[in-house]
Design a protein around this motif. Sequence first.
Motif, PDB file in Angstrom:
ATOM      1  N   MET A  13       0.819  -1.220   0.000  1.00  0.00           N
ATOM      2  CA  MET A  13       0.000   0.000   0.000  1.00  0.00           C
ATOM      3  C   MET A  13       0.849   1.263   0.000  1.00  0.00           C
ATOM      4  SD  MET A  13      -1.414   0.394   3.881  1.00  0.00           S
ATOM      5  CE  MET A  13      -0.285   0.514   5.281  1.00  0.00           C
ATOM      6  N   ILE A  14       2.065   1.211   0.521  1.00  0.00           N
ATOM      7  CA  ILE A  14       2.929   2.392   0.502  1.00  0.00           C
ATOM      8  C   ILE A  14       3.239   2.787  -0.937  1.00  0.00           C
ATOM      9  CG2 ILE A  14       5.141   3.342   1.210  1.00  0.00           C
ATOM     10  CD1 ILE A  14       3.169   2.853   3.457  1.00  0.00           C
ATOM     11  N   ALA A  15       3.557   1.787  -1.763  1.00  0.00           N
ATOM     12  CA  ALA A  15       3.811   2.068  -3.174  1.00  0.00           C
ATOM     13  C   ALA A  15       2.571   2.633  -3.847  1.00  0.00           C
ATOM     14  CB  ALA A  15       4.258   0.791  -3.883  1.00  0.00           C
ATOM     15  N   ALA A  16       1.407   2.065  -3.538  1.00  0.00           N
ATOM     16  CA  ALA A  16       0.169   2.538  -4.161  1.00  0.00           C
ATOM     17  C   ALA A  16      -0.124   3.985  -3.786  1.00  0.00           C
ATOM     18  CB  ALA A  16      -0.988   1.645  -3.747  1.00  0.00           C
ATOM     19  N   SER A  17       0.126   4.341  -2.536  1.00  0.00           N
ATOM     20  CA  SER A  17      -0.142   5.716  -2.109  1.00  0.00           C
ATOM     21  C   SER A  17       0.791   6.707  -2.798  1.00  0.00           C
ATOM     22  CB  SER A  17      -0.008   5.835  -0.588  1.00  0.00           C
ATOM     23  OG  SER A  17       1.304   5.529  -0.161  1.00  0.00           O
ATOM     24  N   TRP A  18       2.048   6.339  -2.960  1.00  0.00           N
ATOM     25  CA  TRP A  18       2.994   7.235  -3.621  1.00  0.00           C
ATOM     26  C   TRP A  18       2.756   7.301  -5.130  1.00  0.00           C
ATOM     27  CZ3 TRP A  18       5.408  11.032  -1.565  1.00  0.00           C
ATOM     28  CH2 TRP A  18       5.835  10.972  -0.236  1.00  0.00           C
ATOM     29  N   THR A  19       2.330   6.216  -5.758  1.00  0.00           N
ATOM     30  CA  THR A  19       2.026   6.273  -7.189  1.00  0.00           C
ATOM     31  C   THR A  19       0.800   7.143  -7.454  1.00  0.00           C
ATOM     32  OG1 THR A  19       0.729   4.223  -7.069  1.00  0.00           O
ATOM     33  CG2 THR A  19       3.047   4.011  -7.671  1.00  0.00           C
ATOM     34  N   THR A  20      -0.146   7.128  -6.511  1.00  0.00           N
ATOM     35  CA  THR A  20      -1.299   8.023  -6.639  1.00  0.00           C
ATOM     36  C   THR A  20      -0.858   9.480  -6.584  1.00  0.00           C
ATOM     37  OG1 THR A  20      -2.803   6.408  -5.647  1.00  0.00           O
ATOM     38  CG2 THR A  20      -3.492   8.707  -5.600  1.00  0.00           C
ATOM     39  N   ALA A  21       0.018   9.796  -5.624  1.00  0.00           N
ATOM     40  CA  ALA A  21       0.540  11.163  -5.528  1.00  0.00           C
ATOM     41  C   ALA A  21       1.320  11.543  -6.786  1.00  0.00           C
ATOM     42  CB  ALA A  21       1.433  11.286  -4.294  1.00  0.00           C
ATOM     43  N   ALA A  22       2.112  10.593  -7.309  1.00  0.00           N
ATOM     44  CA  ALA A  22       2.902  10.868  -8.516  1.00  0.00           C
ATOM     45  C   ALA A  22       1.995  11.118  -9.722  1.00  0.00           C
ATOM     46  CB  ALA A  22       3.843   9.698  -8.796  1.00  0.00           C
ATOM     47  N   SER A  23       0.900  10.384  -9.818  1.00  0.00           N
ATOM     48  CA  SER A  23      -0.013  10.548 -10.952  1.00  0.00           C
ATOM     49  C   SER A  23      -0.666  11.922 -10.945  1.00  0.00           C
ATOM     50  CB  SER A  23      -1.092   9.467 -10.906  1.00  0.00           C
ATOM     51  OG  SER A  23      -0.524   8.183 -11.022  1.00  0.00           O
ATOM     52  N   TYR A  24      -1.131  12.348  -9.778  1.00  0.00           N
ATOM     53  CA  TYR A  24      -1.745  13.671  -9.688  1.00  0.00           C
ATOM     54  C   TYR A  24      -0.712  14.777  -9.922  1.00  0.00           C
ATOM     55  CZ  TYR A  24      -6.202  11.846  -7.988  1.00  0.00           C
ATOM     56  OH  TYR A  24      -7.411  11.214  -7.895  1.00  0.00           O
TER      57      TYR A  24
END
Length: 292
Positions: free
Chosen positions: A172-183
């Motif tokens: 989930m840490i990777a998922a949260s950071w990829t979400t931030a990177a996408s935005y």
Amino acid sequence: MLAFGVPLVPTTLAYWIFASSDRLVIGKLSTLDELGLYTVAITASSLLGLVNGALGQAWSPYAIKIYEEQPNESPALFGMVLTYIMVGFGLLCVFITTFAHEVLMVLSTPTFYPAAIAMGPLTLGFMAYASTQVTAIGISITKKTNYFASFSWMAAVMNLILNILLVPKWGMIAASWTTAASYTFLTIAYFMTSQRLFPVVYEKWRVLAVVGLTFGFVLLVPFLPEMTLITCLVVKIMYCLIYVSFLFVLRILDKREWQMLTSLLSKRNAVSDEGDKQVCSETQNSFTTRIS
């Protein structure tokens, strides 16, 4: 109308993909425990999404009105609004991330308390998403909505690829950071395109300063010491106050903002409903004065 509206259909689909693909990938490539924790983290940080939705409903028609009535002043006004959006969401990011554990104590059971570690990156993602209210203004004004479809699909594909690569190892840490990177990618792409279509006069130092300050304070939250509940609350309140103090120390905010807010509140209390239009006009004039 079709040229303006049709590209918004694939744009909405793309937003749905990179808003939900992280959970789908976690469910397939990680564990159900990670999926449960990540879902709780998204739910707990969704306040920022609600605020951003309300902001969009209020800001979009007002921005168009300003552009039509004050075309010469609107670029500087839009830039100033972005500063205030960043400050407001920065405060929310730091507050929610700092008190993430306490929020989860109210909303969930001890099993889900580890979800707090994913809330920081998610709030940063919402902050980046909120900035698109201004960074995309040139695309909206010039009615080039095909850029929305193109960039949103790029962000969706990037998000999906990063999740597939990183989630199996970091969950989930990777998922949260990829979400931030996408935005973040999305708002940068909108910014670069909008500046070619309708240049906005941004307050670069204030925007970059509040983004860097917020990023730093969010990253430091996990390093706060563990203490008893009362002591922990006191320390965390002080931590948030330190963030606010830095907004003034770095001159991201200064006495002009306090004067404008004080003037607005005093006038709001002094007038009746019939006089509200005059107050709005005076507030708009104060924005123009602030720009000059």
